[in-house]
Design an enzyme around this catalytic site. Structure first.
Site, PDB file in Angstrom:
ATOM      1  N   ASP A  19      22.332  17.861 -53.386  1.00  0.00           N
ATOM      2  CA  ASP A  19      21.239  17.952 -52.405  1.00  0.00           C
ATOM      3  C   ASP A  19      20.783  16.561 -51.959  1.00  0.00           C
ATOM      4  O   ASP A  19      20.902  15.589 -52.705  1.00  0.00           O
ATOM      5  CB  ASP A  19      20.077  18.725 -53.043  1.00  0.00           C
ATOM      6  N   GLY A  20      20.264  16.509 -50.749  1.00  0.00           N
ATOM      7  CA  GLY A  20      19.649  15.269 -50.253  1.00  0.00           C
ATOM      8  C   GLY A  20      20.418  14.581 -49.139  1.00  0.00           C
ATOM      9  O   GLY A  20      20.045  13.485 -48.713  1.00  0.00           O
ATOM     10  N   SER A  64      25.002  27.309 -49.329  1.00  0.00           N
ATOM     11  CA  SER A  64      24.408  28.502 -49.934  1.00  0.00           C
ATOM     12  C   SER A  64      24.318  29.646 -48.929  1.00  0.00           C
ATOM     13  O   SER A  64      24.385  29.424 -47.703  1.00  0.00           O
ATOM     14  CB  SER A  64      23.010  28.180 -50.477  1.00  0.00           C
ATOM     15  N   GLU A  66      21.801  30.988 -48.104  1.00  0.00           N
ATOM     16  CA  GLU A  66      20.575  30.746 -47.328  1.00  0.00           C
ATOM     17  C   GLU A  66      20.760  29.641 -46.284  1.00  0.00           C
ATOM     18  O   GLU A  66      19.932  29.488 -45.388  1.00  0.00           O
ATOM     19  CB  GLU A  66      19.422  30.367 -48.273  1.00  0.00           C
ATOM     20  N   ASN A  67      21.821  28.853 -46.409  1.00  0.00           N
ATOM     21  CA  ASN A  67      21.991  27.722 -45.491  1.00  0.00           C
ATOM     22  C   ASN A  67      22.332  28.146 -44.056  1.00  0.00           C
ATOM     23  O   ASN A  67      22.264  27.333 -43.134  1.00  0.00           O
ATOM     24  CB  ASN A  67      23.036  26.730 -46.017  1.00  0.00           C
ATOM     25  N   ARG A  70      19.905  27.348 -41.085  1.00  0.00           N
ATOM     26  CA  ARG A  70      19.815  26.045 -40.413  1.00  0.00           C
ATOM     27  C   ARG A  70      20.248  26.165 -38.949  1.00  0.00           C
ATOM     28  O   ARG A  70      20.748  27.209 -38.531  1.00  0.00           O
ATOM     29  CB  ARG A  70      20.678  25.034 -41.161  1.00  0.00           C
ATOM     30  N   ARG A 187      20.869  18.541 -60.481  1.00  0.00           N
ATOM     31  CA  ARG A 187      20.456  18.632 -59.077  1.00  0.00           C
ATOM     32  C   ARG A 187      19.963  17.263 -58.627  1.00  0.00           C
ATOM     33  O   ARG A 187      19.085  16.672 -59.267  1.00  0.00           O
ATOM     34  CB  ARG A 187      19.350  19.656 -58.860  1.00  0.00           C
ATOM     35  N   ARG A 193      14.341  22.748 -58.540  1.00  0.00           N
ATOM     36  CA  ARG A 193      14.572  24.203 -58.417  1.00  0.00           C
ATOM     37  C   ARG A 193      16.069  24.432 -58.362  1.00  0.00           C
ATOM     38  O   ARG A 193      16.843  23.506 -58.105  1.00  0.00           O
ATOM     39  CB  ARG A 193      13.878  24.764 -57.169  1.00  0.00           C
TER      40      ARG A 193
HETATM   41  C1  IPE Z   1      20.832  23.976 -52.173  1.00  0.00           C
HETATM   42  O1  IPE Z   1      20.196  23.024 -51.377  1.00  0.00           O
HETATM   43  C2  IPE Z   1      22.169  24.327 -51.595  1.00  0.00           C
HETATM   44  C3  IPE Z   1      23.179  23.272 -51.606  1.00  0.00           C
HETATM   45  C4  IPE Z   1      23.053  22.091 -52.139  1.00  0.00           C
HETATM   46  C5  IPE Z   1      24.432  23.614 -50.975  1.00  0.00           C
HETATM   47  P1  IPE Z   1      19.142  23.423 -50.255  1.00  0.00           P
HETATM   48  O2  IPE Z   1      18.697  22.146 -49.621  1.00  0.00           O
HETATM   49  O3  IPE Z   1      19.710  24.456 -49.372  1.00  0.00           O
HETATM   50  O4  IPE Z   1      17.966  24.094 -51.104  1.00  0.00           O
HETATM   51  P2  IPE Z   1      16.416  24.267 -50.755  1.00  0.00           P
HETATM   52  O5  IPE Z   1      16.331  24.873 -49.389  1.00  0.00           O
HETATM   53  O6  IPE Z   1      15.799  22.898 -50.773  1.00  0.00           O
HETATM   54  O7  IPE Z   1      15.876  25.128 -51.852  1.00  0.00           O
HETATM   55  C1  IPE Z   2      22.586  19.369 -49.259  1.00  0.00           C
HETATM   56  O1  IPE Z   2      21.848  18.449 -48.516  1.00  0.00           O
HETATM   57  C2  IPE Z   2      23.768  19.904 -48.502  1.00  0.00           C
HETATM   58  C3  IPE Z   2      23.619  21.312 -48.059  1.00  0.00           C
HETATM   59  C4  IPE Z   2      22.634  22.097 -48.383  1.00  0.00           C
HETATM   60  C5  IPE Z   2      24.663  21.838 -47.209  1.00  0.00           C
HETATM   61  P1  IPE Z   2      20.689  18.927 -47.546  1.00  0.00           P
HETATM   62  O2  IPE Z   2      21.248  19.134 -46.194  1.00  0.00           O
HETATM   63  O3  IPE Z   2      19.945  20.081 -48.110  1.00  0.00           O
HETATM   64  O4  IPE Z   2      19.757  17.628 -47.539  1.00  0.00           O
HETATM   65  P2  IPE Z   2      18.172  17.599 -47.538  1.00  0.00           P
HETATM   66  O5  IPE Z   2      17.704  18.422 -48.691  1.00  0.00           O
HETATM   67  O6  IPE Z   2      17.732  18.174 -46.237  1.00  0.00           O
HETATM   68  O7  IPE Z   2      17.833  16.150 -47.685  1.00  0.00           O
HETATM   69 MG    MG Z   3      18.357  20.233 -49.317  1.00  0.00          MG
END
Ligand code: IPE
Ligand code: IPE
Ligand code: MG
Length: 241
Positions: A19-20, A64, A66-67, A70, A187, A193
């Site tokens: 993440d990030g 995920s 849930e992604n 976006r 994480r 979480r």
């Molecule tokens: C979790 O990260 C999913 C992945 C790293 C692929 P998210 O950025 O989607 O999670 P939330 O929305 O902060 O819980």
């Molecule tokens: C994780 O990074 C990758 C995916 C969830 C696909 P994010 O895209 O969630 O990055 P942040 O959390 O917005 O910084």
């Molecule tokens: Mg994220």
């Protein structure tokens, strides 16, 4: 304890919520996809560090269930990145002895991507140095629901008796059926979480929530976390002897 990374108490299966990426790009005033590209590039170093750290199984959360919420631009950019990543990394992963598997629901993925996933799994099926599992359109609840559907079908069709369903039965229906449970779940990005990752499998995992944004994560940090894992007392509910 000997001062080597290969402590016998190190994690055998490490799972990472990568993440990030978005915040990493934002800090550089670049589009989110730039962060995702930088993030994808970090995976190779982490995979290559595994044998030296005694990590046999590495599972990474790439997308995920849930992604999909976006923007269409970000989702399409990620799907394109996954396709390009597979094409670009197939030879390297195959030669490096990495066995690749995908978990998650494939129904929402496009057929070109599914073909590439199948090809990569087939190309690496005889490898055994490191087992890399990529969670793509993966959600723990979705996985348990799909598993339960298959289990219910087996009951309805007489292949399984309800009284035989126990803690050993359900995991045989999960996407992860051939994998051991993760010992350590990491994480990145400071969020504490699990966002629907490996819900069943991580019941007794150790967790590390670290502030590093995924595109800045290094094998040195992985090594530090593995050492820290080796000092933990995993009791699994029992009283230490
Ligand atoms: C979790 O990260 C999913 C992945 C790293 C692929 P998210 O950025 O989607 O999670 P939330 O929305 O902060 O819980
Ligand atoms: C994780 O990074 C990758 C995916 C969830 C696909 P994010 O895209 O969630 O990055 P942040 O959390 O917005 O910084
Ligand atoms: Mg994220």
């Amino acid at each position: 304890m000997p001062d080597t990374a290969q402590t016998p108490k190190g994690p055998r299966h490490v799972a990472i919520i990568m993440d990030g990426n978005g915040r990493w790009a934002q800090a550089r005033k670049r589009p989110r996809l730039f962060g995702h590209q930088a993030g994808a590039k970090r995976v190779r170093e982490v995979v290559e560090a595994c044998p030296g750290l005694g990590i046999k199984y590495l599972t990474v959360f790439a997308f995920s269930t849930e992604n999909w919420k976006r923007t269409q631009v970000e989702v399409a950019g990620l799907m394109n990145l996954f396709r390009r990543y597979i094409v670009k990394e197939t030879r390297n992963l195959t030669q490096a002895g990495v066995r690749v598997r995908f978990i998650g629901d494939r129904v929402r993925l496009d057929s070109k991507l599914i073909d590439l996933m199948d090809t990569l799994e087939a190309a690496t099926q005889h490898n055994d140095l490191v087992h890399l599992t990529i969670a793509l359109n993966y959600g723990g609840r979705d996985e348990v629901a799909r598993a339960t559907k298959r289990l219910a079908r087996d009951v309805a069709e007489g292949r399984l008796r309800p009284e035989d369903v126990d803690e050993e039965t359900l995991p045989k229906y999960l996407d992860t059926r051939v994998l051991p449970d993760p010992d350590l779940v990491i994480r990145t990005s400071g969020e504490a979480r699990i966002s629907n990752f490996l819900l069943w499998q991580s019941a007794y995992s150790e967790y590390e929530f670290i502030d590093t944004l995924w595109p800045d994560f290094t094998s040195a940090e992985l090594e530090r976390l593995c050492r820290s894992f080796g000092r933990r007392d995993r009791r699994f509910g029992a009283v230490p002897a």
